[in-house]
Design a protein around this motif. Structure first.
Motif, PDB file in Angstrom:
ATOM      1  N   LEU A 531       0.816  -1.116  -0.068  1.00 12.33           N
ATOM      2  CA  LEU A 531      -0.203   0.185   0.048  1.00 12.33           C
ATOM      3  C   LEU A 531       0.919   1.221   0.037  1.00 12.33           C
ATOM      4  N   LEU A 532       2.006   1.423   0.768  1.00  9.37           N
ATOM      5  CA  LEU A 532       2.781   2.389   0.877  1.00  9.37           C
ATOM      6  C   LEU A 532       3.605   2.729  -0.590  1.00  9.37           C
ATOM      7  N   ASP A 533       4.034   1.399  -1.277  1.00  7.25           N
ATOM      8  CA  ASP A 533       4.481   1.612  -2.551  1.00  7.25           C
ATOM      9  C   ASP A 533       3.444   2.146  -3.474  1.00  7.25           C
ATOM     10  N   ALA A 534       2.338   1.779  -3.423  1.00 10.10           N
ATOM     11  CA  ALA A 534       1.412   2.263  -4.337  1.00 10.10           C
ATOM     12  C   ALA A 534       1.127   3.783  -4.136  1.00 10.10           C
ATOM     13  N   ILE A 535       1.210   4.356  -2.826  1.00 11.92           N
ATOM     14  CA  ILE A 535       1.076   5.413  -2.663  1.00 11.92           C
ATOM     15  C   ILE A 535       2.121   6.460  -2.979  1.00 11.92           C
ATOM     16  N   LEU A 536       3.527   5.962  -2.894  1.00 10.12           N
ATOM     17  CA  LEU A 536       4.617   6.691  -3.351  1.00 10.12           C
ATOM     18  C   LEU A 536       4.588   6.775  -4.927  1.00 10.12           C
ATOM     19  N   LEU A 537       4.077   5.704  -5.451  1.00  8.56           N
ATOM     20  CA  LEU A 537       3.993   5.442  -7.051  1.00  8.56           C
ATOM     21  C   LEU A 537       3.026   6.523  -7.607  1.00  8.56           C
ATOM     22  N   GLN A 538       1.981   6.622  -6.877  1.00  6.69           N
ATOM     23  CA  GLN A 538       0.958   7.574  -7.458  1.00  6.69           C
ATOM     24  C   GLN A 538       1.416   9.102  -7.002  1.00  6.69           C
ATOM     25  N   ALA A 539       2.135   9.333  -6.078  1.00  6.02           N
ATOM     26  CA  ALA A 539       2.744  10.782  -5.934  1.00  6.02           C
ATOM     27  C   ALA A 539       3.786  11.108  -6.776  1.00  6.02           C
ATOM     28  N   GLU A 540       4.696   9.986  -7.419  1.00  6.08           N
ATOM     29  CA  GLU A 540       5.687  10.357  -8.418  1.00  6.08           C
ATOM     30  C   GLU A 540       5.138  10.701  -9.699  1.00  6.08           C
ATOM     31  N   LEU A 541       3.898   9.987 -10.079  1.00  8.33           N
ATOM     32  CA  LEU A 541       3.007  10.431 -11.204  1.00  8.33           C
ATOM     33  C   LEU A 541       2.505  11.780 -10.959  1.00  8.33           C
ATOM     34  N   LEU A 542       2.117  12.292 -10.053  1.00  8.49           N
ATOM     35  CA  LEU A 542       1.765  13.793  -9.856  1.00  8.49           C
ATOM     36  C   LEU A 542       2.756  14.551  -9.584  1.00  8.49           C
ATOM     37  N   GLU A 543       3.960  14.428  -9.399  1.00  4.80           N
ATOM     38  CA  GLU A 543       5.033  15.523  -9.287  1.00  4.80           C
ATOM     39  C   GLU A 543       4.589  16.261  -8.610  1.00  4.80           C
ATOM     40  N   LEU A 544       4.406  16.052  -7.221  1.00  9.16           N
ATOM     41  CA  LEU A 544       4.104  17.154  -6.267  1.00  9.16           C
ATOM     42  C   LEU A 544       5.289  17.790  -6.041  1.00  9.16           C
TER      43      LEU A 544
END
Length: 876
Positions: A531-544
């Motif tokens: 779940l944490l890996d999925a969160i960080l993957l989604q964050a990289e895609l968003l380029e926050l």
């Protein structure tokens, strides 16, 4: 000259009509009535007769002498002796001479007329006590002015010409006398100034030596014993007694002119410097010739009182103009910009339209100018889902803490904010409540986040709050990750969760969708790393990214009132860096950041982007969801906070007035609603908002909840007093009453209830409202008897012989008489008999005799229906 009647002639000469008719009769004229006309010849005849009767010739008089005396009063300060009253008496004597005689005598007596016009001012000095002012001595009666006997018999036109000539001559003579008096006064002042300059400085002048220090030290006049009541008479320029604190001051002609014109004098009769008569009119007050026009600033809404204040008029004038426009308003009522513009223009002022959001626009522009270098930031993740699906337990495993066990009833009551450093990077979590009452909290959580984790129990499936969380995430356009929790239970069915969410347009990636489905177990920790890996993957895609070295901005997560520390506000910094000592504006409140704490209660000095932090120092508790920003100075923050509070008060007042109007019409049409008044106190602002929303949704057309007051913090004595005044119930949600409030509750019997689970409070209020509903009245038919025969009884009158065909006929219950299935009478039974015995009830299939009370038209074939009315309790 045209003819006039006797009455008109009498009115012109100022004589009674009867007297004029008698004189005309003595003169031999035939007039005997007031309506008869008088010709010019009749006038001449009457005039000649009157002159002859007075022993005068027909020649006109050559000289007329008039005397006039006027008295005026001047009041001023009299020092220690009380108030001083000065009576000024002016005597005038005028002689009027015919022009031809004046020309003949001009060479012999050139100044005779001027000598007769000398004005004789007389000064009376009266000292009144300070407390009781005695009446001044009455002035002597003026001598009667001689009225020439020959003038009253003259022609009216001649009299008018003479009066005009007298006025012109009088004005010229008065001007000449005034100039002569002024010249004499100037000469006297110059003489006194020369004598004072020539005298040695050490020796006092004779005038000063003669001047008494006090009024009671002044020498008494002959024939007087009381010096304070002394009076002095004489011409201008004579040596009078002193007045005021400076004795020996001569009464000047300017003082007499001021007394005649009513002009004010200086206190005590003194004048500053040696001003002349011409200086009196140098600095005069002039009334404004034009009306002052104001520039009135009008925003979107303005109160009647504020509009009147800007125009410097009374509120009644503005209300009057509004009534002319057909608008009924009070002094505190808000009116729109168009209506206010019409009122301002009607009153003659100028309109300046201003934007109510001008300060907010300037703030937005100032914040937009704070551009710094964009640096990567941690994602903000909001955990959402149905109640008891394991949201907080999942966060507990991630944080290695025990939060769910400390929550009342095992459910989260408010938003919790945490940031954790994992092996995969830092992540900030927002935990939202799952109860139905916390819809607004979940909406705020979705708006203030980057990623939403939807927790769904594998053994329970999709529930109402699960669907609501999906809708909130879609409305906020936030990426959604589904965590299928409770995979360790025997009844776990992840495929069921996928099918049900697919119906809500949440498609898993393995099915060709864009949403990640991660099976986890908050109890054992299985799947948490994925779940944490999925969160960080989604964050990289968003380029926050967010700037760091700029003033901080963000959102208010929660706020509460701490008894020892005051308002405590939880903020989520979205950009910039928040430091201790910054001036922070949050919603309607502002203040300096006095202390900063992290989610564990440890003090910190600064907080960067994506960091939740608690701050102390605001002047109040802002609402959850309000934006906050750091400003450059306290003055601007206070100005913005005051502007927002004023706008909120105006809108609240407008809503209250609209609600009153709506309630008035509703009460006129449907009767008054029953209202349950409540006072709500909660621990945090978010819970208070959820409570208020849930309570207001409980009412219907007959009953409703009225929230008298709502606040954050403990229950104080003022809350109990408010509840006593409004007859309200006090609800405390995770808060308690202090000692003084508890004593007042016990003494006055106020209904005070404590809750720590929100649905318990809502259920109790729902039951209370249900008890306030009027019961439903329901009729039930209990028996029917058919009339077989009708006969008369000497004791009861008409009796119906009946057969009970359905149910049971009771003597004590109401009945209806039906003929051809139509109700023709409704009433009650007078008698019910079985043979010769009275009966209370007769069952089905049994014959009986029935007497209907106050009804004698029962026929064979009618049906007597017995029924009862039951009260059915209602509920919301």
């Amino acid at each position: 000259m045209a003819q006039v009647t006797v009455e008109q002639l009498a009115e012109t000469v100022g004589a009674p009509v009867e007297r004029l008719l008698a004189q005309m009769k003595d003169a031999g004229l035939p007039h005997s009535a007031a309506e008869q006309a008088v010709s010019d010849e009749d006038k001449q005849t009457l005039l000649a007769f009157l002159k002859a009767s007075h022993g005068e010739s027909t020649a006109a008089p050559k000289r007329i002498t008039l005397k006039r005396k006027t008295i005026s009063t001047l009041r001023g300060a009299g020092g220690s002796q009380g108030k001083k009253t000065v009576n000024v008496e002016v005597r005038k004597k005028r002689t009027y001479v015919k022009r031809d005689v004046l020309e003949e005598d001009a060479a012999e007596t050139p100044s005779a007329a001027l000598d007769d016009l000398v004005e004789e001012p007389v000064v009376e000095e009266v000292v009144e006590p300070e407390v009781v002012a005695p009446e001044p001595e009455p002035a002597p009666e003026p001598e009667p002015e001689p009225e020439p006997e020959d003038e009253k018999d003259l022609d009216p036109e001649v009299l008018r010409q003479r009066a005009a000539a007298r006025r012109k001559k009088q004005e010229a003579e008065e001007a000449a006398a005034r100039e002569a008096a002024i010249a004499a006064r100037k000469a006297e002042e110059e003489r006194k100034a020369a004598e004072a300059a020539a005298a040695p400085r050490s020796a006092p002048s004779a005038d000063v030596a003669r001047k008494p220090k006090r009024l009671h030290d002044a020498p008494a006049a002959p024939g007087r014993e009381e010096p304070r009541k002394k009076k002095s008479r004489g011409r201008v320029g004579a040596e009078p007694l002193g007045r005021g604190k400076h004795r020996g001051h001569n009464l000047s002609l300017s003082d007499l002119e001021a007394a005649e014109s009513g002009a004010p004098r200086r206190r005590g009769g003194r004048r500053k410097g040696k001003s002349t008569h011409e200086e009196h009119g140098k600095h005069g007050f002039e009334m404004p010739t034009a009306k002052k026009v104001y520039e009135v600033e009008l925003a979107d809404m303005i109160s009647v009182g504020g509009l009147a204040q800007q125009m410097s008029v009374k509120s009644g004038a503005v209300i009057k103009e509004l009534m002319k426009l057909g608008v009924m308003a009070t002094i505190n009522q808000m009116i729109d910009q168009d209506t206010a513009t019409l009122v301002v223009e009607e009153l003659g002022h100028k309109v300046k339209l201003v934007s109510a959001d001008e300060l907010e626009d300037n703030l937005s522009e100032a914040l937009a100018m704070h551009e710094g270098e964009q640096t990567p930031r941690a994602p903000v993740v909001t955990v959402m889902g149905h109640v008891d699906h394991g949201k907080t337990s999942l966060l507990d495993y991630i944080r290695k803490a025990k939060v769910a066990s400390g929550e009342a009833g095992g459910i989260t009551q408010h938003i919790g904010a945490y940031h954790v450093d994992t092996d995969h990077g830092m992540i900030s979590f927002l935990d939202t409540p799952g109860h139905a009452a916390f819809t607004a909290m979940r909406a705020r959580g979705a708006k203030s986040t980057d990623i939403v984790i939807l927790v769904v129990a594998a053994d329970d499936g999709v529930m109402p709050q699960t669907i609501e969380a999906v809708q909130h995430s879609k409305a906020a356009e936030v990426p959604l990750i589904v965590a299928v929790n409770k995979m360790d239970k025997e009844g776990a069915d992840p495929d069921r969760v996928k099918n049900e969410l697919a119906a809500q347009e949440v498609i898993p990636e393995e099915w060709g969708g864009e949403h990640q489905f991660i099976p986890v177990s908050a109890l054992t920790g299985d799947g948490v790393d994925a779940l944490l890996d999925a969160i960080l993957l989604q964050a990289e895609l968003l380029e926050l990214k967010a700037p760091r070295e700029v003033p901080a901005q963000g959102i208010v997560i929660e706020s509460r009132l701490d008894k020892g520390r005051g308002p405590v506000t939880t903020l989520l910094v979205q950009s910039g860096t928040l430091r201790q000592g910054d001036i922070c504006l949050a919603g309607l409140h502002y203040g300096r950041v006095r202390a900063m704490l992290d989610e564990n209660g440890k003090p910190i000095d600064e907080a960067g982007p994506s960091i939740p932090v608690e701050i102390l120092g605001l002047d109040g508790t802002p609402d959850a969801g309000d934006q906050f920003a750091v400003l450059e100075n306290e003055k601007r923050a206070r100005e913005l906070a005051d502007s927002r509070q004023e706008k909120m008060r105006d809108s609240k007042l407008q809503r209250q007035q609209a609600a009153k109007l709506d309630n008035m019409f509703e009460s006129m049409t449907a009767g008054e609603k029953k209202t349950l008044n409540v006072v709500v106190k909660a621990d945090v602002r978010g819970s208070l908002e959820a409570l208020q929303t849930a309570l207001l949704d409980l009412g219907n057309d007959e009953v409703q909840v009225n929230i008298v007051s709502g606040g954050v913090g403990g229950i104080a004595e003022t809350d109990i007093n408010l509840a006593m005044t409004s007859e309200a119930v006090v609800f405390g949600f995770n808060v308690r009453a202090d000692a003084s409030a508890r004593r007042l509750v016990e003494a006055e019997g106020v209904d005070l209830r404590y809750y720590n689970v929100i649905y318990d409070l809502i259920d109790d209020v729902k039951q209370a409202l249900s008890g306030m509903l009027p019961p439903e009245m329901r009729e039930e038919i209990v028996g029917i008897a058919e009339v077989r025969d009708v006969f008369r009884s000497p004791k009861f009158g008409q009796i119906a012989g009946c057969m009970v065909t359905e149910g049971t006929v009771y003597r004590s219950k109401p009945i209806r008489v039906l003929r051809d299935n139509v109700v023709i009478y409704q009433g009650e039974l007078e008698s019910l008999r079985r043979f010769k015995d009275d009966a209370n009830e007769v069952r089905n299939g049994v014959e009986c005799g029935i007497g209907v009370k106050n009804y004698t038209d029962v026929k064979v074939g009618d049906q007597i229906e017995v029924f009862e009315v039951r009260e059915i309790a209602r509920s919301l």
